[in-house]
Design a protein around this motif. Structure first.
Motif, short mmCIF file in Angstrom:
data_model
loop_
_atom_site.label_atom_id
_atom_site.label_comp_id
_atom_site.label_asym_id
_atom_site.label_seq_id
_atom_site.Cartn_x
_atom_site.Cartn_y
_atom_site.Cartn_z
N LEU A 158 32.94 32.46 26.72
CA LEU A 158 32.70 32.34 28.27
C LEU A 158 34.16 32.24 28.72
CD1 LEU A 158 30.83 32.46 30.79
CD2 LEU A 158 31.14 29.85 30.54
N LEU A 159 34.54 33.28 29.53
CA LEU A 159 36.00 33.12 29.97
C LEU A 159 35.90 32.63 31.51
CD1 LEU A 159 37.24 36.83 29.55
CD2 LEU A 159 37.49 34.55 27.85
N SER A 160 36.83 31.76 31.84
CA SER A 160 37.02 31.40 33.41
C SER A 160 38.13 31.48 33.97
CB SER A 160 36.44 29.72 33.12
OG SER A 160 36.55 29.26 34.47
N ALA A 161 38.11 31.76 35.25
CA ALA A 161 39.37 32.17 35.99
C ALA A 161 39.20 31.72 37.28
CB ALA A 161 39.82 33.47 35.89
N ASP A 162 40.31 31.04 38.11
CA ASP A 162 40.21 30.63 39.26
C ASP A 162 41.17 31.29 40.17
OD1 ASP A 162 38.35 28.72 38.24
OD2 ASP A 162 39.86 26.93 38.83
N THR A 163 40.68 31.84 41.40
CA THR A 163 41.37 32.42 42.28
C THR A 163 40.93 31.81 43.80
OG1 THR A 163 41.58 34.33 41.13
CG2 THR A 163 42.41 34.55 43.20
N GLY A 164 42.13 31.17 44.55
CA GLY A 164 41.74 31.10 45.78
C GLY A 164 40.36 30.06 46.37
N GLY A 165 40.16 29.20 45.22
CA GLY A 165 38.85 28.57 45.08
C GLY A 165 37.61 29.24 44.80
N VAL A 166 37.72 30.31 44.02
CA VAL A 166 36.48 31.27 43.49
C VAL A 166 36.89 31.02 42.06
CG1 VAL A 166 35.29 33.10 43.37
CG2 VAL A 166 36.50 32.55 45.57
N ARG A 167 35.89 30.53 41.35
CA ARG A 167 35.77 30.39 39.98
C ARG A 167 34.95 31.52 39.45
NH1 ARG A 167 35.70 24.82 37.17
NH2 ARG A 167 37.74 24.99 37.78
N THR A 168 35.52 32.45 38.56
CA THR A 168 34.77 33.75 37.83
C THR A 168 34.64 33.08 36.35
OG1 THR A 168 35.75 35.27 39.54
CG2 THR A 168 34.92 36.04 37.35
N LEU A 169 33.22 33.29 35.97
CA LEU A 169 32.73 32.87 34.67
C LEU A 169 32.27 34.27 34.43
CD1 LEU A 169 30.74 29.54 35.69
CD2 LEU A 169 33.12 29.78 34.58
#
Length: 272
Positions: A7-18
């Protein structure tokens, strides 16, 4: 070199993409990925910097369901189902908006994982199936609760008992997909949607989500009582005043969700 995490996790501008990251299996979920999802959803719900969550899959597929490639496990299904139950409840109860970005297949538990999100964005090429009956299994990950609420009992039975594969257009007509957008545009569409949700008043969005989730199982009297309690919570934040001021000044508000009830000292009283 170690393998990439499941599972990858990345944050951009308050949005977390899993991102489900088992593309060689069309992101079929094994125990490692179930565990990672559980921990990631728990972490997102406890991180106030996260204002929205996007759930998607790597390699052109969303999720092909539970990974059964290894054959039956020696672990009793009741024990294995506990993790699925935890994931479904964490996703449902998450106090922030969730978006499923579906490209390719969403099958079985993978489809129900998408349906557990607040919004589902798909491409015209996306396909969906409640495949369980074709595997000699019954619905899981909340499908028996989600489907009748979303499509009604007869259509839910059709999808579960026949285990047909449907396309994105039919899924949209059944209210199982919120938007269908071209594949070339889905990344930008979801990014914009996430940004809009992340800019919302976090406490108010959490209250609205909870009220709507609970409303289907409540009487009108119960729903009205819940709405009154939720509104009191909203007025205890600074976001309501920010919204009123922004409206008066004809600009967009900047919401924080911060507590705004004055302390005793601030209110001019030192007495209980």
């Amino acid at each position: 070199m170690s393998e990439e995490p499941a599972l990858l996790s990345a944050d951009t501008g308050g949005v977390r993409t899993l991102t489900l990251n088992r593309p060689h299996r069309k992101n079929a979920i094994n125990q490692e990925l179930w565990d990672a999802l559980r921990e990631a959803l728990l972490a997102a719900g406890n991180d106030r910097s996260v204002r929205a969550v996007v759930l998607t899959g790597a390699g052109g597929a969303f999720c092909s369901g539970a990974d059964i490639s290894g054959g039956p496990s020696s672990v009793h299904p009741l024990y294995r189902m506990r993790t699925l139950t935890e994931v479904a409840l964490l996703l449902h109860d998450l106090p922030i908006p969730t978006i499923a970005k579906v490209t390719g297949v969403a099958v079985g538990a993978g489809w129900n994982l998408a349906l557990g999100c607040d919004f589902v964005v798909a491409t015209p090429e996306s396909t969906f199936s409640q495949i369980f009956a074709r595997r000699g299994l019954s619905l899981d990950l909340g499908g028996s609760w989600l489907l009748p609420k979303l499509v009604g009992l007869q259509q839910a039975k059709r999808l579960a008992l026949l285990a047909e594969t449907i396309d994105a257009a039919e899924a949209r007509s059944l209210n199982l997909v919120t938007w269908v957008v071209p594949a070339a545009e889905i990344d930008g569409f979801v990014a914009d949607l996430g940004t809009r949700l992340a800019a919302g008043a976090p406490v108010a969005l959490a209250q609205n989500k909870a009220l709507l989730n609970e409303g289907a199982d409540r009487t009108l009297r119960d729903a009205l009582a819940g709405e009154a309690r939720a509104q009191a919570v909203n007025f205890a934040t600074g976001d309501v005043a920010k919204a009123y001021a922004a409206f008066a000044e004809k600009r967009e508000p900047r919401f924080t969700g911060h507590w705004a009830v004055p302390s005793r000292d601030e209110s001019g009283s030192n007495h209980a």
